[in-house]
Design a protein around this motif. Sequence first.
Motif, PDB file in Angstrom:
ATOM      1  N   LEU A  74       0.869  -1.162   0.000  1.00  0.00           N
ATOM      2  CA  LEU A  74       0.000   0.000   0.000  1.00  0.00           C
ATOM      3  C   LEU A  74       0.908   1.214   0.000  1.00  0.00           C
ATOM      4  N   LYS A  75       0.770   2.058  -0.995  1.00  0.00           N
ATOM      5  CA  LYS A  75       1.575   3.271  -1.016  1.00  0.00           C
ATOM      6  C   LYS A  75       0.666   4.442  -0.691  1.00  0.00           C
ATOM      7  N   LEU A  76       1.027   5.150   0.391  1.00  0.00           N
ATOM      8  CA  LEU A  76       0.202   6.282   0.821  1.00  0.00           C
ATOM      9  C   LEU A  76       0.868   7.573   0.349  1.00  0.00           C
ATOM     10  N   TYR A  77       0.118   8.341  -0.409  1.00  0.00           N
ATOM     11  CA  TYR A  77       0.659   9.586  -0.962  1.00  0.00           C
ATOM     12  C   TYR A  77      -0.097  10.787  -0.420  1.00  0.00           C
ATOM     13  N   THR A  78       0.589  11.942  -0.322  1.00  0.00           N
ATOM     14  CA  THR A  78      -0.145  13.196  -0.139  1.00  0.00           C
ATOM     15  C   THR A  78       0.092  14.033  -1.393  1.00  0.00           C
ATOM     16  N   VAL A  79      -0.870  14.891  -1.676  1.00  0.00           N
ATOM     17  CA  VAL A  79      -0.679  15.818  -2.800  1.00  0.00           C
ATOM     18  C   VAL A  79      -0.348  17.184  -2.224  1.00  0.00           C
ATOM     19  N   PRO A  80       0.223  18.087  -3.030  1.00  0.00           N
ATOM     20  CA  PRO A  80       0.382  19.462  -2.557  1.00  0.00           C
ATOM     21  C   PRO A  80      -0.980  20.149  -2.643  1.00  0.00           C
ATOM     22  N   GLY A  81      -1.394  20.765  -1.539  1.00  0.00           N
ATOM     23  CA  GLY A  81      -2.728  21.356  -1.520  1.00  0.00           C
ATOM     24  C   GLY A  81      -2.810  22.723  -2.174  1.00  0.00           C
ATOM     25  N   GLN A  82      -1.677  23.387  -2.315  1.00  0.00           N
ATOM     26  CA  GLN A  82      -1.714  24.749  -2.858  1.00  0.00           C
ATOM     27  C   GLN A  82      -2.209  24.743  -4.307  1.00  0.00           C
ATOM     28  N   VAL A  83      -3.066  25.731  -4.578  1.00  0.00           N
ATOM     29  CA  VAL A  83      -3.778  25.790  -5.851  1.00  0.00           C
ATOM     30  C   VAL A  83      -2.851  25.654  -7.060  1.00  0.00           C
ATOM     31  N   GLN A  84      -1.691  26.322  -6.978  1.00  0.00           N
ATOM     32  CA  GLN A  84      -0.834  26.395  -8.170  1.00  0.00           C
ATOM     33  C   GLN A  84      -0.195  25.056  -8.569  1.00  0.00           C
ATOM     34  N   HIS A  85      -0.270  24.048  -7.675  1.00  0.00           N
ATOM     35  CA  HIS A  85       0.380  22.771  -8.004  1.00  0.00           C
ATOM     36  C   HIS A  85      -0.589  21.766  -8.621  1.00  0.00           C
ATOM     37  N   ASP A  86      -1.542  22.269  -9.404  1.00  0.00           N
ATOM     38  CA  ASP A  86      -2.604  21.376  -9.870  1.00  0.00           C
ATOM     39  C   ASP A  86      -2.107  20.236 -10.752  1.00  0.00           C
ATOM     40  N   SER A  87      -1.111  20.507 -11.613  1.00  0.00           N
ATOM     41  CA  SER A  87      -0.674  19.425 -12.504  1.00  0.00           C
ATOM     42  C   SER A  87       0.017  18.322 -11.704  1.00  0.00           C
ATOM     43  N   THR A  88       0.720  18.701 -10.631  1.00  0.00           N
ATOM     44  CA  THR A  88       1.332  17.688  -9.766  1.00  0.00           C
ATOM     45  C   THR A  88       0.233  16.892  -9.055  1.00  0.00           C
ATOM     46  N   ARG A  89      -0.778  17.622  -8.571  1.00  0.00           N
ATOM     47  CA  ARG A  89      -1.891  16.956  -7.893  1.00  0.00           C
ATOM     48  C   ARG A  89      -2.528  15.915  -8.802  1.00  0.00           C
ATOM     49  N   LYS A  90      -2.700  16.315 -10.050  1.00  0.00           N
ATOM     50  CA  LYS A  90      -3.349  15.423 -11.012  1.00  0.00           C
ATOM     51  C   LYS A  90      -2.479  14.185 -11.259  1.00  0.00           C
ATOM     52  N   ALA A  91      -1.152  14.401 -11.396  1.00  0.00           N
ATOM     53  CA  ALA A  91      -0.248  13.274 -11.664  1.00  0.00           C
ATOM     54  C   ALA A  91      -0.233  12.304 -10.488  1.00  0.00           C
ATOM     55  N   VAL A  92      -0.249  12.840  -9.262  1.00  0.00           N
ATOM     56  CA  VAL A  92      -0.219  11.965  -8.088  1.00  0.00           C
ATOM     57  C   VAL A  92      -1.552  11.224  -7.954  1.00  0.00           C
ATOM     58  N   LEU A  93      -2.630  11.900  -8.315  1.00  0.00           N
ATOM     59  CA  LEU A  93      -3.960  11.297  -8.168  1.00  0.00           C
ATOM     60  C   LEU A  93      -4.198  10.159  -9.164  1.00  0.00           C
ATOM     61  N   SER A  94      -3.516  10.231 -10.296  1.00  0.00           N
ATOM     62  CA  SER A  94      -3.825   9.249 -11.337  1.00  0.00           C
ATOM     63  C   SER A  94      -3.551   7.831 -10.833  1.00  0.00           C
ATOM     64  N   ARG A  95      -4.374   6.918 -11.221  1.00  0.00           N
ATOM     65  CA  ARG A  95      -4.306   5.503 -10.850  1.00  0.00           C
ATOM     66  C   ARG A  95      -4.509   5.254  -9.368  1.00  0.00           C
ATOM     67  N   ALA A  96      -5.148   6.200  -8.656  1.00  0.00           N
ATOM     68  CA  ALA A  96      -5.411   5.988  -7.223  1.00  0.00           C
ATOM     69  C   ALA A  96      -6.452   4.888  -7.042  1.00  0.00           C
ATOM     70  N   ASP A  97      -6.287   4.106  -5.947  1.00  0.00           N
ATOM     71  CA  ASP A  97      -7.281   3.079  -5.630  1.00  0.00           C
ATOM     72  C   ASP A  97      -8.193   3.536  -4.500  1.00  0.00           C
ATOM     73  N   GLY A  98      -7.738   4.556  -3.779  1.00  0.00           N
ATOM     74  CA  GLY A  98      -8.546   5.085  -2.696  1.00  0.00           C
ATOM     75  C   GLY A  98      -8.104   6.500  -2.379  1.00  0.00           C
ATOM     76  N   VAL A  99      -9.029   7.289  -1.810  1.00  0.00           N
ATOM     77  CA  VAL A  99      -8.707   8.681  -1.497  1.00  0.00           C
ATOM     78  C   VAL A  99      -9.147   8.999  -0.076  1.00  0.00           C
ATOM     79  N   VAL A 100      -8.271   9.712   0.664  1.00  0.00           N
ATOM     80  CA  VAL A 100      -8.681  10.281   1.945  1.00  0.00           C
ATOM     81  C   VAL A 100      -8.746  11.783   1.714  1.00  0.00           C
TER      82      VAL A 100
END
Lengths: 224, 385
Positions: A74-100
């Motif tokens: 199980l790999k647990l990731y956090t995304v950067p919450g700041q608005v300007q990092h949206d493309s990073t957020r999207k890349a980290v979110l891709s292929r997610a199996d679950g979200v908190v």
Amino acid sequence: MPDFDADDNKLTLKVVFYGPALSGKTTNLMQLHSLLNPQRKGELMVLETRDDRTLFFDMLPIGLRGDSGLDLRLKLYTVPGQVQHDSTRKAVLSRADGVVFVADSQLSQQDNNATAFGNLEENLEKVGLDIDTLPMVVQFNKRDIPGVADEQDLQTRWASTPWAPLIMASALQGKGVIDTFKLLLDRLYTIINGEYHLERQHGINRQTFIEGLSASHGERYAHL
Amino acid sequence: MRTFEDDPALEDLLSPEQKERLDRLLSDLCTEPVRLSAQRSEGSVPVEFNLETIGWLTGGSREERQAAANLIGFIMMFVAKYRLAANLHHDTTEASYAELQRQNEALKASEARYRELSEQLQDKVDEQVRVIQKSQQELYESARLRSVGQLAAGVAHEINNPIGFISSNLRVARDYLEDLREMVPASPTNQELLDDFEDLLTESMDGTTRVAGIVSDLKTFSSIDQADYSICNINELLQSAVHLVQTEYHHNLKITERLDELPPVTGHPSRLSQTFFNLLDNAAQALRDSDRDPANGRILVQSRIDGARIQVIIQDNGCGIAEADQARIFDAFFTTRPVGSGTGLGLTVARDTVRAHQGNLEIESRPGTGTRVTLTLPMHGGQEP
Ligand SMILES: Nc1nc2c(ncn2[C@@H]2O[C@H](COP(=O)(O)OP(=O)(O)OP(=O)(O)O)[C@@H](O)[C@H]2O)c(=O)[nH]1
Ligand SMILES: [Mg+2]
């Protein structure tokens, strides 16, 4: 999308901690790293922060072995919450199996929560995931701060969504973090067991899955 | 497909040079040299990093080997962090670039669509303008033709009757003259009077024949009875057009007719007549505008068969058309003549008429030398009665 490698008998799942900036995603992961005592636990990788704000992501790998020799990760990731990092957020979110989804309980942050949730919906659609079927838990963090949004109000407001009940937490104090994670594991198990027959083929039932991955030092000690 | 989050292999984390350097640095700390390898071998210990075995270590003492493996695992975390961040950066940059390209493509596509639309719009406007111009011309021409036709019909009708009884009366009068010759006593004076009288009657009868001819030409020209397509005799239409032009120019034109025998052709007689008249009128005006001695002005009217087509050629040795004007001669309303002497529609109407008959109009002209108009009409349908 779970990543199953038949040669190595290895199944890797991805859970992403999403939410507005400063809501406590990284704090959640740091607490899990110190509180959890699963079968296998890797290092917490905190990738480049500036003033404690996540720039890329944080990642904590944990694992469990099945009777069949299945190497469940199980790999647990956090995304950067700041608005300007949206493309990073999207890349980290891709292929997610679950979200908190970590929301900030402070009244002043309710707009940011809503914006971040809208952004989650949008990005899930962009990476081809369905918010209605994706295992997800919503946590309202920072309950320790006085004058935060009333719990009863929040629960009522979310009651008719697939994400009820909400989990109240104070990540800073380590409260509610494991509860959140356990609820996510419970919802995740339903989906993954349906697809990979964890129980039938690998001897991993719901209880083994949840407890094997969320065992905490406290509980371990309790068994002794 | 590898993504930034795939577990890195040893070669993803260290280049061969870096790995060798690491081997050397670690060996310096150990009693025996140690070696890191991606493959497992006899007596090697796994090097683990984040639940993943990324390589195997051999050499050193037992304790040294394990300690070195732990140290490598620790170092790898920082290498991996950098790799992960770099890979993520690469992935997002590529995704943004792909998105940018996609947007660029979409933009180009929509731009092309708009350009196409605007071009189509221009075409549509041009076409609409052509339709309007054409119907305006047709309206103008048909109104003109109709009024000329109505006038001609009226004149023909009004003149036909009196001319009829004038000429028959004249014939009767000449018969009476024969009777008078027998009744009147034969004297030189009487004889002279009667001869003179007979000459007067004969001249008058010639005159009425000519008037009857003009009336008949007018009738052919206006073709009142034939509003639509019918069988036409091209030569007949040509001849009446020639007569009308002669009338307009007081019979001063030197027109040579060289008409071959032609099969009848399906066509619009009044429009063809109008066309021939316009072309002849142009030729006559070209003669008048020429610097040449008017006595040398000639118009040649020819008709002949050319394969499956009929050719009508109207040629003059008049002033010709200036080069600058040649490209514009078919422009509606274009005229080189002074204002008031014509609408300039002559050639446009002529070309439109010929085209309506699936024919072709060609003009060759040299300034100062003359103009030759060749009109080609298909023969098809002309054989039928
Ligand atoms: N009072 C209180 N503060 C908290 C709690 N959880 C986190 N914080 C604080 O909130 C701040 C932000 O926490 P992070 O975990 O870095 O937030 P984040 O969601 O990772 O922020 P980004 O990386 O910018 O998206 C830190 O100062 C934390 O100490 C909590 O439960 N209570
Ligand atoms: Mg963070």
